[in-house]
Every structure is written in structure tokens, then in C-alpha cells.
Design an enzyme around this catalytic site. Structure first.
Site: not given
Ligand code: BES
Ligand code: ZN
Ligand code: MN
Length: 490
Positions: A260, A272, A342, A344, A346
Site C-alpha cells: 500500500k 481524519k 477514508d 482508500e 483497499r
Molecule cells: N491508513 C488507514 C489505517 C490506519 C490507521 C493505519 C491508523 C495506521 C494507523 C486507513 O486508510 C483507514 O483510514 N482505514 C479506516 C477504514 C474505515 C474507514 C473502514 C480505519 O481504520 O478507520
Molecule cells: Zn490509509
Molecule cells: Mn484511510
């Protein structure tokens, strides 16, 4: 810094810092250690009597010896509980020794560990890795680093014959881990998708890899609507990176590793706001692990062909950014309702997986900082593993126990995909609150047809706020050693 093995016993060594390893609860003076104690006029026994040293993993206790002693300082170093089949205690003890050498400004370090059945090369590789990883510090962005570089010049592993190949292999592996750490630590203004592409080009130049960089238009032609949907909100151009390492011999296997590569994840319009945005430069740690792995492949030249794939972009907000509710079409024709901008990673991985499967490889492994939910489930030290193939999963678990990079297998529970059903498209990109890391994995699964595939959610272990045994605060370089070990085991 020079690493050597010597057959010299600890009682015959002279130099700045002598480190003596002890298994936990086996802190006894026997054999060479007893001889050392005699040589030091019982100083070792007195030191043990005065301290609470129990040999706990990563613990080091240092004492200065009197003038005229053959060694200036002595360190008792803990190996933790004895467990015949693992190398991790040696990495940790070596890391503790290296840190002691740094604190005490030692130029020469002698390290003695109790006799073991481990092959000399495996042992010296683990010791060298632990030291080099612990000593690495990223001062690139400091005008005057208070944390001065170590003065250590020479490390001697005592009472060992052979093992030089292990040292050399570890030095190569660590160079890849450090590349990954530096890419992850650098701010998003420094490491952009273009920087990742340039890094791939420069590795290709150095080691003779094939490399293709697909620009936005190339990706459009390939129908990568999911990846490009994420990229459309950024003023920085996306880059789809494809590196190929081909061995000189007939490859035993043909494999793909995908990372990724979000050089910054603001969340998009689902911004965020609940914290965590400050560290989202690290959302390309999967990509960094892939690039780090290629740096090692170029030096070790194992007999497997490896494709490295990174769909690099930022997740930002401008007037072109994805609207929540937009529908994207991925390169396999599947449509996705973006109910959360968010989620993104995937979307970018969907097109990367479709691309990888077209290469007709024997297996695909992706590494992604995919979900915060995986950190909730497994914490900061353990990555989640999902796989459609038990064999592939077991290979990765084996590489994990050899390297000490922890992973834990999680279920691909198809029923949970129900939470991602969309009334208007083939699927949504985000499920509900429960089982967030599993639904993330299930989403990715929709983009792999028949190739054995494994997904590693590395959101936790790629970053350490405080630092851990052999990594300072910030990027850990997690995944490089695991990938390399898996590829070497093929
Ligand atoms: N990059 C984040 C996941 C992440 C969170 C990595 C904290 C490292 C530390 C990912 O893109 C994300 O925002 N995922 C969301 C998914 C949700 C919206 C289904 C998440 O984990 O909240
Ligand atoms: Zn991310
Ligand atoms: Mn994200």
C-alpha cells in the site's frame, strides 16, 4: 563498523566493552564465564551479587572495571527464556549490547553468548541484525542531533568459528530495512508518489531490475478506476510502480508482493478528525517494505522471480476529490460505492491485485497499513494475516517465527462481507464498526480470482511511537525481513 567472529574466549578478550549473555534464570558462572570471573578477580560474581540481574530479554547492566583490567567495562546482557528454536533472543541481546556500547562510548565490543546448537551463520546473522537495527538512527531532519552517532568501530562475536556469511547477509538485509525506515520517516512533502517511483527507478538502475512506471493516463487505459478515484483529489500525480527481479537461474517460483503506497492519508472528505492524521505519512509503509525487500533481493539474488507492485498516491481533498457516495469501477469491472473516502487503501490495492494476477504468478502477498481496527485487535507489535491458501499462510508464519516479525492469522469470514453490500453498486468500500480489519481483507479478496493470496495488515507494527527493542521511535521497517525470509525459503 566492522563485524567479525573470533574463536577467542571471553576471558582472553581485551577491549572497551565485553558483553556476556545469560539466559533468564540461568545466571550462573560456568565454563568460560567462570574462567572470565577468575580472570577479573571475582568482579563478575560481585557484580551479579550486587544487582538484580535475572537475564530478562533486552536487559543490559554495565559496570566499569578497575584500571589494569583487560576490559574497560563489562555488561551483563539478558537473553530471556531459553527456547531452542528461536533466534529472537540473540537479536534482542545484541540490540541491548549495541545500545550499551553507544551509551558508554565503546569503540570495541566483544559479545559472548552461551554455546548453542544454532548454525554459526544463523547466529551471527541474528546478532548482526540486532546490533545494526538498534544502532540505526534517523537524523536527516535534525540540524544538530543531540543523539550523536555511536563511535563503535569493531564488533567481535566471541568463541565462534565461521559465521562470516551470516554477518554479510545480515548487513544486506538491514540495508533494506533502513531504506524502508527512511522512506516511512520522511514527511509526506518529501516522500511523494514521485519519490517512490524514483526510488524504484534507482533500485532498478543499481541492481538491474526491470521497472515500469504507469502514469495517470496509462492507468486510465487499464481501467484502474478505483486507484484513480483515490488519486483524483490530490494535486500530486499518482504513480503505479512495477518492479521485477528476475534471477540469473531458472526461477523456482514467480511471486508478487504488493505494498500500500499512500504517501499521505488525510481521510479525504471523511477527514481524519478523531486523531491519527499527524502520522499518516506512514501510510506507505507497505510500499516501503516492498522497496526495502527489493534492495535486499538485488544483493542476495535468490532463485525466485519477484514482482513488486505499488499503486502510489495521496488521499487528499481538492475540488476534484471523491464525494462520499461516488461509484468507481475497478480494472476487473467491479463497481464500488465509496461510502467512506477514508477506506482508500483497499481501493488502490484492488487495482494492484487485479494487475498482479494478470502476471500469472504462483502467489501474491500484499502488505498494507489498512485498518485502525487491526491495531485494536492485535496491538502495535503484531500484523494481521489473512490468506486464501493454508500453505501460503504457513510459509509466512514460518518466516515470521524466523525473523521475529510477529504476525497472527485471522479469519476470512465470508458472512461478514454482508456489511459491505451496496444497494446501488457491487459493493461498498467500508463495512460497519465490527470486524473492521476482516471486512477490509474481504474487500481485497473480491479482486483476486484464483491465485493463492495473502494479506498482511501492518498498520500496528510499522510504526512505534516510543521505539522498541531494536528500533528507535518512528518507522520500524517492519515487513522487509519477513518478506526476504519468505522469498529465501522458497
Ligand atoms: N491508513 C488507514 C489505517 C490506519 C490507521 C493505519 C491508523 C495506521 C494507523 C486507513 O486508510 C483507514 O483510514 N482505514 C479506516 C477504514 C474505515 C474507514 C473502514 C480505519 O481504520 O478507520
Ligand atoms: Zn490509509
Ligand atoms: Mn484511510
Amino acid at each position: 563498523m566492522e563485524f567479525v567472529t573470533v574463536t577467542t574466549a571471553p576471558q582472553d578478550w581485551t577491549g572497551d566493552l565485553l558483553c556476556v549473555g545469560f539466559w533468564q534464570d540461568e545466571v550462573a558462572l560456568t565454563g568460560d564465564v567462570a574462567a572470565l570471573n577468575d580472570r577479573l578477580g571475582n568482579a563478575l560474581q560481585e557484580f551479579l551479587d550486587e544487582t538484580e540481574f535475572k537475564g530478562k530479554p533486552g536487559h543490559a547492566q554495565v559496570v566499569r572495571l578497575g584500571a589494569g583490567s583487560p576490559v574497560k567495562k563489562l555488561a551483563l546482557v539478558g537473553l530471556g527464556k531459553r527456547n531452542g528454536s528461536y533466534l529472537e533472543p540473540y537479536r534482542q541481546a545484541a540490540a541491548a549490547s549495541a545500545k550499551a556500547a553507544k551509551t558508554h562510548k565503546a569503540r570495541q565490543l566483544g559479545l559472548y553468548v552461551p554455546p548453542t546448537d544454532q548454525p554459526a551463520d544463523a547466529l551471527t546473522a541474528a546478532l548482526t541484525e540486532g546490533m545494526l537495527l538498534a544502532l540505526h538512527q534517523d537524523n536527516r531532519f535534525k540540524s544538530d542531533p543531540e543523539d550523536k552517532p555511536p563511535v563503535l568501530e569493531r564488533v567481535e562475536f566471541l568463541s565462534i568459528s565461521g559465521g562470516q556469511a551470516g554477518i554479510e547477509q545480515a548487513q544486506k538485509v538491514v540495508s533494506g530495512v533502513i531504506l524502508a525506515r527512511e522512506l516511512v520517516n520522511a514527511p509526506a512533502s518529501v516522500v511523494t508518489p514521485t519519490t517512490l517511483a524514483e526510488t524504484a527507478l534507482s533500485l532498478a538502475q543499481t541492481y538491474g531490475f526491470n521497472v515500469t512506471i504507469l502514469e495517470r493516463e496509462d492507468c486510465q487505459r487499464l481501467g484502474m478506476g478505483a486507484f484513480l478515484g483515490v488519486a483524483q483529489g490530490s494535486d500530486t500525480p499518482p504513480k503505479f510502480i512495477h518492479l521485477t527481479y528476475t534471477p540469473a537461474v531458472t526461477p523456482k517460483k514467480r511471486l508478487a508482493i504488493i505494498g500500500k503506497g499512500l504517501t499521505f492519508d488525510s481521510g479525504g472528505l471523511n477527514l481524519k478528525t478523531q486523531g491519527g492524521i499527524e502520522t499518516m505519512k506512514m501510510d506507505m509503509a507497505g510500499a516501503a517494505a516492498v522497496l526495502g525487500c527489493f534492495k535486499v533481493l538485488g544483493q542476495l539474488q535468490p532463485p525466485v522471480q519477484v514482482h513488486g507492485i505499488i499503486a502510489a498516491t495521496e488521499n487528499m481533498i481538492n475540488g476534484h476529490a471523491l464525494h462520499p457516495g461516488d461509484i468507481l469501477t475497478a480494472s476487473n469491472g467491479k463497481t464500488i460505492e465509496v461510502n467512506n473516502t477514508d477506506a482508500e487503501g483497499r481501493l488502490t490495492l484492488a487495482d494492484a491485485l487485479v494487475y498482479a494476477e494478470k502476471l500469472d504468478v504462483d502467489a501474491i502477498v500484499d502488505l498494507a497499513t489498512l485498518t485502525g481496527a487491526c491495531i485494536v485487535a492485535l496491538g502495535d507489535d503484531i500484523a494481521g494475516l489473512w490468506s486464501t491458501s493454508d500453505d501460503l499462510a504457513n510459509e509466512l508464519l514460518q518466516a515470521s517465527s524466523a525473523t521475529g516479525e510477529k504476525i497472527w492469522r485471522m479469519p476470512l469470514e465470508d458472512k461478514y462481507f454482508e456489511s459491505m453490500k451496496s444497494p446501488i453498486a457491487d459493493m461498498k468500500n467500508a463495512g460497519g464498526r465490527s470486524a473492521g480489519s476482516i471486512t477490509g481483507a474481504l474487500f481485497l479478496k473480491q479482486f483476486v480470482q484464483k491465485t493463492p493470496w495473502a494479506h498482511l495488515d501492518v498498520a500496528g507494527p510499522v510504526w512505534s511511537e516510543k521505539g522498541n527493542t531494536y528500533s528507535g521511535p518512528g518507522a520500524t521497517g517492519f515487513g522487509v525481513r519477513l518478506l526476504v525470509q519468505w522469498l529465501l525459503n522458497q
